[in-house]
Design a protein around this motif. Structure first.
Motif, PDB file in Angstrom:
ATOM      1  N   PRO A 297      43.141  54.322  37.113  1.00 26.79           N
ATOM      2  CA  PRO A 297      42.607  53.177  36.363  1.00 26.79           C
ATOM      3  C   PRO A 297      42.437  51.946  37.242  1.00 26.79           C
ATOM      4  O   PRO A 297      43.164  51.751  38.228  1.00 26.79           O
ATOM      5  CB  PRO A 297      43.668  52.937  35.276  1.00 26.79           C
ATOM      6  CG  PRO A 297      44.477  54.199  35.226  1.00 26.79           C
ATOM      7  CD  PRO A 297      44.452  54.758  36.606  1.00 26.79           C
ATOM      8  N   SER A 301      42.652  47.469  33.868  1.00 26.03           N
ATOM      9  CA  SER A 301      42.477  48.391  32.740  1.00 26.03           C
ATOM     10  C   SER A 301      43.834  48.662  32.094  1.00 26.03           C
ATOM     11  O   SER A 301      44.724  49.236  32.724  1.00 26.03           O
ATOM     12  CB  SER A 301      41.852  49.700  33.226  1.00 26.03           C
ATOM     13  OG  SER A 301      41.597  50.569  32.145  1.00 26.03           O
ATOM     14  N   LYS A 349      34.949  49.978  31.204  1.00 23.99           N
ATOM     15  CA  LYS A 349      35.974  50.762  31.899  1.00 23.99           C
ATOM     16  C   LYS A 349      35.682  52.267  31.829  1.00 23.99           C
ATOM     17  O   LYS A 349      35.853  52.984  32.816  1.00 23.99           O
ATOM     18  CB  LYS A 349      37.351  50.475  31.284  1.00 23.99           C
ATOM     19  CG  LYS A 349      37.800  49.022  31.413  1.00 23.99           C
ATOM     20  CD  LYS A 349      37.926  48.609  32.861  1.00 23.99           C
ATOM     21  CE  LYS A 349      38.591  47.254  33.032  1.00 23.99           C
ATOM     22  NZ  LYS A 349      37.855  46.163  32.405  1.00 23.99           N
ATOM     23  N   GLU A 352      32.824  53.199  34.176  1.00 23.62           N
ATOM     24  CA  GLU A 352      33.237  53.197  35.573  1.00 23.62           C
ATOM     25  C   GLU A 352      33.898  54.521  35.949  1.00 23.62           C
ATOM     26  O   GLU A 352      33.819  54.950  37.100  1.00 23.62           O
ATOM     27  CB  GLU A 352      34.216  52.048  35.833  1.00 23.62           C
ATOM     28  CG  GLU A 352      33.569  50.655  35.774  1.00 23.62           C
ATOM     29  CD  GLU A 352      34.598  49.550  35.880  1.00 23.62           C
ATOM     30  OE1 GLU A 352      35.797  49.865  36.052  1.00 23.62           O
ATOM     31  OE2 GLU A 352      34.221  48.369  35.790  1.00 23.62           O
ATOM     32  N   GLU A 364      34.979  47.880  23.038  1.00 20.94           N
ATOM     33  CA  GLU A 364      34.279  46.989  23.955  1.00 20.94           C
ATOM     34  C   GLU A 364      33.272  46.108  23.223  1.00 20.94           C
ATOM     35  O   GLU A 364      32.799  45.116  23.781  1.00 20.94           O
ATOM     36  CB  GLU A 364      33.599  47.795  25.062  1.00 20.94           C
ATOM     37  CG  GLU A 364      32.474  48.683  24.624  1.00 20.94           C
ATOM     38  CD  GLU A 364      31.941  49.520  25.781  1.00 20.94           C
ATOM     39  OE1 GLU A 364      32.454  49.371  26.913  1.00 20.94           O
ATOM     40  OE2 GLU A 364      31.018  50.330  25.565  1.00 20.94           O
TER      41      GLU A 364
END
Length: 804
Positions: A297, A301, A349, A352, A364
């Motif tokens: 992570p 995060s 996140k 990614e 989000e």
């Protein structure tokens, strides 16, 4: 967001058909991207009960069934399904039934009469997969009932294409709220009663990263049967929302997420140690997720962790749970999580890490921060009803200062009326906003100013304009009148001397050019190659890496179009473009001397290949500098007399085959042959000729003026001059035209000779001179005087010698 219309109508049921409901949602800003039926059109299929199953006397794989269908007598049906058994209830297509691609008729199967067909899900068109036999129905299915009614196959699947600011509609409750407000229909959300704890087991919750997770609720539920079957109604609701059924505990959390919009997660409580921590990851910390992907992570995060081994990561907060603490069929107690994670902590996140999840999609964008406890109670009740067990108390950790703030927004009703152009009184505006459930307070007795506090689920309400938009949505965009605009029209005179861009387009088309339209965003290498521009204007957010800067010339796009056409075997290409170029202004207009921008309109042209299409009447010849120059002279029209071409250098053009275009001694463009380096780099067959001119220079033309036509004959003379080979023609021609008296009608260069009979460092230029007077016939003496005057100018200024 895909969902079942039946599920939505269980929460709010307006008097609208499916098409009208979809239109209502779309016009309210919740675009219905797709609406499709759950099952294809078929009929005359009912619930049947298999009474007996006997072997077919003449076929090993066929069975002779007696099936009750709600008629006076059972039907005899021959069936080959491997799973047919006495006592099961299945769909039965009667004689005359219409199935996808087939109509059921009475038939003999291996000598035995068959009066219908027992159906699989695939034969009904409700599943693409082969389920291994007949579609088994619930034991309590009513025999003889229409199968469409029993399985709710008249349902519609609606798919919404939501904008990121409407995360509140990523749930059935949110959509139902919208429909209820839009139609003023009663809202029938499920009543959620708190579950009374029956044991006192609990885990402490510690918010080590309250800025990422300001609210976290947890509850331990013991004695569950994790292998319990998910009810058919829940499986159907999930499948029609695009989520497959996994297990009862997972299905419940997914169902509540779809129903209320709150993502939840269940941990196997027996695998947890100590308190639950919401924290940021340690350097290099890794976690194996439920999708079997091991991730590292990002530093910002948030993670869910317990206290095993000094703090073990259990889940990627708000995105996905970890495999080591996941619920299995052997799980007997779970720790149920319901939390609020801030959008900033979750946004991007999952992308990614190369995957997506329903939870991340919601967090989000923003989830109702007051919802976690309510969703926990709803999920607990469903789990106890389906899996059994006992619930403990809810443990909640909260950091109020880190929760989103919901400041009140002031609405001026006069402003709303002005922006919308609607004659709404204050009472109507209040009524519309109250339908949304917005807390509302009058700031004056007349209700001209209202104070509205946005609820926790509406992140998109921040300013007065947002409230005015809500009024427009509820009133209905279709209901807003669209009167034709009124205004005074004035036909302003257009100067005859002005030429519009469309006239230039027509003129270029008449010269056999095709117009192209290229992007203003270009590759950095084009600017370096064709403009030697290392300070190109960069885009902050380019749509592609090869379109990262603004063009300062049209040449790059024209060459790229040429390359495109040559790859498709086009032999002759003549193209032009009218468009803006973008340059940094050398004299910024503002007082603070910030860099400004200059955006001139230009006309660019390119010609390559043969001058004319191949034909028998003339030899094939490639286009050259002078062909393009002739096109430019024609384009300038009467102002071509003011044109001059001066040898120059340009990074895009061949050294020695390039010229600046001057109009009345003012630079207005360039013309030349493409540089050999770029011919090679862009794999061109031959060098094209390109030109680029400021559109302002082409925008005006002198008006026609009357000139008397002479009745007397013209006199023609030719003047051949020897000049140094490097002498340009343009200055000589300009000097001759300036010195010519009024009787000289034209001076044209008609011959250039270099070779035998003259020195190697010289060339011969021959000019054709036409003279005519309107007052009388010219005498030889007058003509000779003009020729001598012109010869004297050429001799004195350019060291010319009369060729004998």
């Amino acid at each position: 967001m895909q969902f079942s219309e039946y599920w939505l109508r269980s929460l709010v049921n307006p008097a609208l058909d499916s098409a009208a409901l979809a239109h209502l949602l779309t016009m309210a800003g919740l675009e219905v991207e797709e609406s499709q039926p759950v099952a294809p059109d078929f009929g005359h299929v009912v619930v049947g009960e298999v009474l007996t199953v006997d072997k077919h006397p003449d076929a090993d794989k066929l069975k002779l069934c007696s099936v009750a269908v709600g008629q006076a007598e059972p039907l005899q049906i021959v069936c080959g399904a491997p799973n047919v058994a006495a006592g099961m209830k299945v769909p039965c297509a009667l004689i005359g039934a219409r199935l996808p691609g087939i109509t059921i008729k009475q038939a003999k199967v291996r000598g035995i009469e068959s009066f219908g067909m027992l159906c699989s899900a695939r034969e009904l068109g409700i599943s693409e997969e082969d389920q291994g036999g007949l579609l088994a129905l619930a034991a309590d299915a009513l025999v003889g009932q229409d199968i469409r009614e029993h399985l709710q196959l008249d349902d519609q699947l609606l798919t919404l294409k939501l904008t990121p600011n409407r995360a509140d509609c990523l749930s059935l409750a949110g959509i139902a709220r919208e429909v209820a407000a839009l139609t003023d229909s009663p809202l029938m959300l499920p009543e959620i009663q708190p579950v009374t704890p029956t044991h006192d087991q609990q885990r402490a919750i510690i918010l080590d990263a309250p800025q990422a997770c300001p609210r976290y609720c947890g509850r331990i539920i013991t004695g569950i049967n994790a292998a319990a079957a998910t009810p058919a109604w829940m499986v159907q609701a999930l499948e029609r929302s695009g989520i497959r059924s996994i297990s009862a505990s997972v299905d419940v959390t997914n169902y509540v997420m779809l129903e209320l919009g709150q993502p939840l997660h269940a941990f196997d409580n027996a695998l947890l140690t100590g308190a639950i921590h919401v924290r940021l990851p340690k350097p290099g910390e890794q976690l194996k997720l439920l999708n079997e992907q091991t991730v590292t992570p990002a530093a910002d995060s948030p993670l869910i962790a317990d206290e095993a081994n000094g703090g073990r990561a259990l889940a990627l907060a708000g995105i996905m749970g970890g495999e080591d603490s996941g619920v299995t069929d052997r799980t007997t107690e779970i720790f149920l999580e319901s939390a609020f994670f801030t959008p900033a902590a979750i946004a991007g996140k999952a992308r990614e890490l190369g995957f997506a999840s329903d939870a991340a999609h919601r967090f989000e964008r923003g989830v109702d921060f007051e919802l976690p406890r309510q969703a926990m109670e709803r999920a607990t009740r469903l789990l106890l009803d389906i899996c059994g067990g006992e619930a403990g108390p809810i443990v909640e950790a909260c950091s109020p200062q880190h929760l989103p703030q919901r400041p009140a927004v002031t609405l001026r009703t006069t402003r709303a009326r002005k922006l919308l152009g609607l004659p709404l009184d204050n009472g109507q505006i209040e009524a519309l906003l109250q339908r949304l459930g917005f807390p509302l307070q009058r700031l004056d007795e007349a209700g001209e100013r209202l104070s509205i506090t946005p609820p926790a689920h509406r992140y998109d309400i921040e300013i007065e304009a947002d409230l005015i938009e809500e009024i427009a949505r509820l009133y209905g965009y279709d209901n807003i009148p669209a009167p034709a605009p009124r205004g005074r029209l004035e036909m302003r005179p257009l100067p005859e001397s002005r030429r519009l861009p469309m006239q230039l387009r027509h003129q270029m088309a008449e010269r056999d050019y095709f117009e192209v339209v290229n992007y203003s965003f270009v590759d950095t290498s084009w600017e370096a190659d064709f403009c030697a521009n290392t300070q190109a204007i960069r885009l902050a957010n380019p749509i592609a890496s090869q379109m990262s800067v603004m063009r300062s010339s049209l040449i790059g796009g024209l060459v790229n179009t040429l390359v495109y056409n040559l790859k498709r075997r086009a032999q002759r290409v003549r193209i032009f473009e009218i468009g803006r170029c973008f340059l940094l202004a050398t004299n910024p207009p503002d007082l603070q001397q910030l860099p400004g921008y200059h955006q001139p309109l230009r006309l660019g042209g390119l010609c390559a290949g043969p001058v004319n299409t191949p034909q028998w009447g003339e030899a094939l010849r490639n286009v050259d500098f002078y062909d393009a120059k002739a096109d430019l002279i024609a384009l300038f029209g009467k102002r071509s007399q003011e044109l001059s071409f001066v040898k120059s250098s340009h990074p895009a053009l061949h050294p020695g085959r390039a010229a600046d275009i001057l109009l009345a001694d003012r630079p207005v463009g360039i013309i030349g042959e493409l540089h050999p380096a770029w011919v090679q780099k862009y794999a061109l067959d031959s060098a094209p000729i390109v030109f680029e001119v400021d559109l302002d220079a082409l925008g005006t033309q002198p008006l026609p003026q009357y000139r008397q036509v002479s009745r007397y004959p013209a006199v023609e003379r030719d003047l051949a001059l020897l000049l140094p080979r490097e002498q340009p023609v343009q200055p000589l021609m300009a000097a001759l035209q300036a010195a010519a008296p009024a009787i000289v009608q034209s001076i044209e260069l008609f011959d250039l000779y270099q070779g035998k009979g003259i020195a190697e460092n010289q060339k011969s230029l021959a000019f054709h001179i036409v003279m005519q007077d309107t007052e009388g016939t010219l005498a030889d003496a007058d003509v000779d005087a003009v020729v001598q005057k012109l010869l004297a100018v050429a001799t004195r200024q350019f060291a010319a010698v009369l060729r004998s």
